[in-house]
Write a protein that holds these residues in place. Structure first.
Motif, PDB file in Angstrom:
ATOM      1  N   PHE A  43       0.801  -1.223   0.000  1.00 42.62           N
ATOM      2  CA  PHE A  43       0.000   0.000   0.000  1.00 42.62           C
ATOM      3  C   PHE A  43       0.838   1.279   0.000  1.00 42.62           C
ATOM      4  N   GLN A  44       2.038   1.245  -0.546  1.00 40.29           N
ATOM      5  CA  GLN A  44       2.838   2.460  -0.595  1.00 40.29           C
ATOM      6  C   GLN A  44       2.236   3.445  -1.592  1.00 40.29           C
ATOM      7  N   TYR A  45       2.205   4.715  -1.185  1.00 41.16           N
ATOM      8  CA  TYR A  45       1.725   5.826  -2.011  1.00 41.16           C
ATOM      9  C   TYR A  45       0.244   5.698  -2.389  1.00 41.16           C
ATOM     10  N   CYS A  46      -0.539   4.967  -1.624  1.00 43.29           N
ATOM     11  CA  CYS A  46      -1.973   4.813  -1.895  1.00 43.29           C
ATOM     12  C   CYS A  46      -2.770   6.001  -1.365  1.00 43.29           C
ATOM     13  N   ARG A  47      -3.925   6.220  -1.963  1.00 45.50           N
ATOM     14  CA  ARG A  47      -4.831   7.287  -1.556  1.00 45.50           C
ATOM     15  C   ARG A  47      -6.244   6.722  -1.455  1.00 45.50           C
ATOM     16  N   ASN A  48      -6.972   7.185  -0.437  1.00 43.07           N
ATOM     17  CA  ASN A  48      -8.376   6.857  -0.270  1.00 43.07           C
ATOM     18  C   ASN A  48      -8.618   5.344  -0.228  1.00 43.07           C
ATOM     19  N   VAL A  49      -8.150   4.731   0.868  1.00 41.03           N
ATOM     20  CA  VAL A  49      -8.248   3.280   1.049  1.00 41.03           C
ATOM     21  C   VAL A  49      -8.979   2.987   2.357  1.00 41.03           C
ATOM     22  N   VAL A  50      -9.869   1.991   2.333  1.00 36.71           N
ATOM     23  CA  VAL A  50     -10.527   1.505   3.543  1.00 36.71           C
ATOM     24  C   VAL A  50     -10.345  -0.009   3.588  1.00 36.71           C
ATOM     25  N   ILE A  51      -9.804  -0.480   4.712  1.00 35.15           N
ATOM     26  CA  ILE A  51      -9.542  -1.914   4.901  1.00 35.15           C
ATOM     27  C   ILE A  51     -10.233  -2.347   6.185  1.00 35.15           C
TER      28      ILE A  51
END
Length: 178
Positions: A43-51
């Protein structure tokens, strides 16, 4: 492994990945439910994530992310969340050295820390409500950290301005086991 790089608008459920190095790099608008990962640099440099409901064993997970929320998960690996913005962890179990450093607007709600989670929060702006004890905290930049106890608190000349993070000991609620 260049898997799921630059993904947009992805939704996954009941996924397991082994040897998943660099999974989801540069992803955006990702929703994941019930996920297990063994692999570094996720998840490096990810945007707008829900886990939700994940077990992530990953060195450098959530490095330089923005607007990521993780619920009810186990996060195991050194350098978790470095250089993140708006990383929110809710009901998570955190382990690994030097977690959650150099973060901006870091929020922890009802999280617990393993004994190996040391040197946490360096140079971070943080709002944290932690269940249990934190092994060590080092030079948080600003905000408020509340835990039931601390092993070591390091505040030295390397603390970045404003250097006014409140580190407090919260009390167990009446009726809770000691």
């Amino acid at each position: 492994l260049e898997c799921c790089w630059h993904c947009r608008n992805a939704e996954l459920s009941n996924v397991q990945a082994d040897n998943g190095d660099y999974l989801f790099m540069h992803g955006e608008n990702i929703r994941i439910d019930r996920f297990r990962l063994n692999g570094n640099y996720s998840f490096q440099y990810c945007r707008n994530v829900v886990i939700r409901g994940a077990e992530i064993h990953s060195k450098d997970a959530f490095w330089n992310t923005e607007d990521v929320t993780v619920h009810d998960s186990v996060l195991d690996g050194e350098y978790l969340g470095w250089h993140s913005k708006n990383l929110r962890l809710v009901n998570c179990r955190i382990s690994g050295t030097q977690s959650l450093c150099y973060a901006e607007n870091l929020v922890l709600e009802n999280c617990t820390f393993g004994e190996d989670a040391d040197l946490c929060f360096e140079c971070s702006s943080v709002q944290a409500e932690i269940k249990g004890r934190v092994h060590s905290v080092k030079n948080p930049r600003s905000g408020r950290i509340v835990a039931e106890g601390y092993g070591e608190i390091i505040l030295d000349e390397h603390c970045k301005a404003p250097g006014n993070c409140s580190i407090e000991t919260g009390k167990k609620q009446s009726g809770e086991a000691a």
